[in-house]
Scaffold this active site. Structure first.
Site, PDB file in Angstrom:
ATOM      1  N   SER A  52     -14.848  11.211 -27.227  1.00 36.44           N
ATOM      2  CA  SER A  52     -14.438  11.008 -25.834  1.00 36.44           C
ATOM      3  C   SER A  52     -12.970  10.663 -25.731  1.00 36.44           C
ATOM      4  O   SER A  52     -12.529   9.586 -26.167  1.00 36.44           O
ATOM      5  CB  SER A  52     -15.253   9.884 -25.190  1.00 36.44           C
ATOM      6  OG  SER A  52     -14.681   9.570 -23.930  1.00 36.44           O
ATOM      7  N   GLN A  93     -11.600  10.068 -22.958  1.00 44.74           N
ATOM      8  CA  GLN A  93     -11.474   9.021 -21.936  1.00 44.74           C
ATOM      9  C   GLN A  93     -11.557   7.647 -22.584  1.00 44.74           C
ATOM     10  O   GLN A  93     -10.781   6.746 -22.258  1.00 44.74           O
ATOM     11  CB  GLN A  93     -12.557   9.190 -20.869  1.00 44.74           C
ATOM     12  CG  GLN A  93     -12.355  10.449 -20.035  1.00 44.74           C
ATOM     13  CD  GLN A  93     -13.449  10.673 -19.009  1.00 44.74           C
ATOM     14  OE1 GLN A  93     -14.325   9.836 -18.810  1.00 44.74           O
ATOM     15  NE2 GLN A  93     -13.403  11.818 -18.344  1.00 44.74           N
ATOM     16  N   ASP A 125     -15.740  20.790 -21.140  1.00 40.65           N
ATOM     17  CA  ASP A 125     -15.950  21.058 -19.705  1.00 40.65           C
ATOM     18  C   ASP A 125     -16.249  22.527 -19.426  1.00 40.65           C
ATOM     19  O   ASP A 125     -16.542  22.899 -18.287  1.00 40.65           O
ATOM     20  CB  ASP A 125     -14.719  20.631 -18.899  1.00 40.65           C
ATOM     21  CG  ASP A 125     -14.512  19.123 -18.942  1.00 40.65           C
ATOM     22  OD1 ASP A 125     -15.474  18.394 -19.267  1.00 40.65           O
ATOM     23  OD2 ASP A 125     -13.380  18.681 -18.663  1.00 40.65           O
TER      24      ASP A 125
END
Ligand SMILES: O=C(O)C1=C[C@@H](OP(=O)(O)O)[C@@H](O)[C@H](O)C1
Ligand SMILES: C=C(OP(=O)(O)O)C(=O)O
Length: 449
Positions: free
Chosen positions: A174, A176, A326
């Site tokens: 990740s 993020q 994504d």
């Protein structure tokens, strides 16, 4: 887009060849980071090509709430007058990050080592997503988080008054989480170390260096070891945001599956931590030329010339997942239009995005007549060949822009139209999607027209 607005039902129909130039908007990841790092620098950062999608606009609003001056001068042309590392003011109201996981997680990191308190919320989609993955490492710096059960928003973060630097191995792939820890590390004394076993998008590392932070990345047996020296003075930058490869994926995939298409998608970032979809499409037999490769704004970019192609199903290597995370929804659409089976393994992170993307794509593709297999970490699509997918269904977008756009791309190549119950979330990342696609000759419209 938040759940406050009315749903916008949309329909896509079988289209003639797509032709022309598709200028997709600026990269969403880099746009968020330009505003956040600009707000943490001392002086004025200028940004061109900023994505003006709702996710990024919500981050702009948040940066104002923390005390930065954020001004729009013209389309895509913005400036941020930053308050310096550790200079955030306490917001006087709740921070609403709308639909954006990137926005809320990065901003939580950026404020977690400053002695202020902030409460975060989002739309119905964001308020279901896990925040513990960020608040666990932020607690190691000394920050406290008070959220709903299961670590969900709304959530209050009390920033650490005396932050300590941390050494943290990110448990899931990740960017993020990695970025939240690095941003928190900015205001901790000493060295913060983040270890990622699987490499993820590296925009934070590139941009932190660009803003003058001392940051090193070492490839070791453990994975990438990223070391950041805390409490730098960040220097304002001029950021030219390249076009978003995740947005470019939609016109590119549409051109591949609509017979006779030939389009040019200029200036798309080809950062190796983001271009897994393009590698995969080429392996499937896609006719994509990567023209005029060059550097723009510190990122490798190219102009993509894309022609309709007959594609074959493949097994996507799981280690490629982070570089195309994504893009699996739209890849599953392309896979439905390919000959043979496409196997996507190692994709369980898709279950905690704006929606459970494995489930959303599986149910919608099945409704359109495509055979699917899935398990917790896998999506398998049995292709029906170019023009072979029946369509004729209304698919649920679950407040998820990528799901909505993926089904609208599918409808351009199915025998019967494909509708989505709500296209409003598209505005979070690709506000010009409808106009851009119709400009290429695609039949995409609001169903109520
Ligand atoms: O750091 C970023 O800008 C992003 C990281 C990815 O999320 P995860 O870090 O949750 O995989 C990606 O899905 C998202 O669209 C943007
Ligand atoms: C997952 C996405 O975004 P975020 O996590 O920022 O909501 C995305 O844009 O596909």
């Amino acid at each position: 887009m938040s759940a406050h607005g009315d749903p916008i039902p949309m329909t896509a129909r079988k289209s003639g060849p797509l032709k022309g130039r598709a200028e997709v908007p600026g990269d969403k990841s880099i746009s968020h980071r330009s505003l956040i790092l600009g707000a943490m620098a001392v002086g004025e950062t200028k940004v061109t090509g900023l994505l003006e999608g709702q996710d990024v606009l919500d981050t702009a609003k948040a940066m104002r709430a923390f005390g930065a001056e954020v001004i729009q001068h013209g389309p895509g042309d913005w400036s941020v007058h930053g308050v310096g590392v550790g200079g955030f003011a306490e917001p006087s109201n709740v921070i609403d990050c709308g639909n954006s996981g990137t926005g809320v997680r990065l901003i939580m990191g950026a404020m977690a080592t400053t002695p202020i308190t902030a409460t975060f919320t989002g739309d119905a989609s964001l308020n279901k997503r896990p925040m513990g993955r960020v608040t666990d490492p932020l607690a190691l710096f000394g920050a406290k988080a008070y959220g709903r059960q299961g670590g969900r928003l709304p959530m209050t973060i009390v920033g650490a008054a005396d932050p300590v630097p941390v050494r943290y191995t990110v448990p899931m792939p990740s960017a993020q989480v990695k970025s939240a820890v690095l941003l928190a590390g900015l205001n901790a004394p000493g060295q913060t170390v983040v270890i990622e076993k699987e490499p993820t998008r590296d925009h934070s590392e590139r941009m932190l260096r660009g803003f003058g932070a001392a940051l090193t990345v070492e490839a070791t047996e453990e994975g990438h070891v990223i070391t950041l020296t805390g409490q730098p003075e960040l220097k304002p930058q001029t950021v030219a945001v390249p076009r978003d490869p995740s947005s470019a994926a939609f016109p590119v995939c549409a051109a591949l599956i609509v017979e006779g298409s030939d389009i040019l998608v200029p200036g798309v970032s080809q950062n190796p931590t983001r271009n897994g979809l393009y590698t995969t499409l080429v392996e499937m037999g896609a006719d994509i030329e990567f023209q005029n490769p060059r550097e723009e704004g510190g990122e490798p970019v190219a102009d993509l010339r894309v022609k309709a192609s007959s594609l074959k199903g493949i097994e996507v290597p799981p280690e490629r997942a982070a570089s195309m995370i994504d893009e699996y929804p739209v890849l599953s659409v392309v896979a439905a239009c390919a000959e043979g089976t496409t196997v996507m393994r190692g994709v369980k992170e898709l279950r905690v995005k704006e929606s459970d993307r494995i489930d959303a794509m599986a149910r919608g593709l099945e409704a359109c007549g495509v055979r699917i297999e899935e398990d917790e970490d896998t999506l398998i699509v049995h292709g029906m060949g170019l023009g072979g997918v029946p369509g004729g269904a209304t698919c649920k977008s679950h407040l998820d822009h990528r799901i909505a756009m993926s089904f609208l791309v599918l409808g351009l190549a199915t025998q019967k139209p494909v509708s989505v119950d709500d296209g409003s979330p598209i505005a979070t990342s690709f506000p010009v999607f409808e106009g851009l696609m119709t400009g290429l000759g695609a039949t995409v419209e609001r169903s109520d027209k």
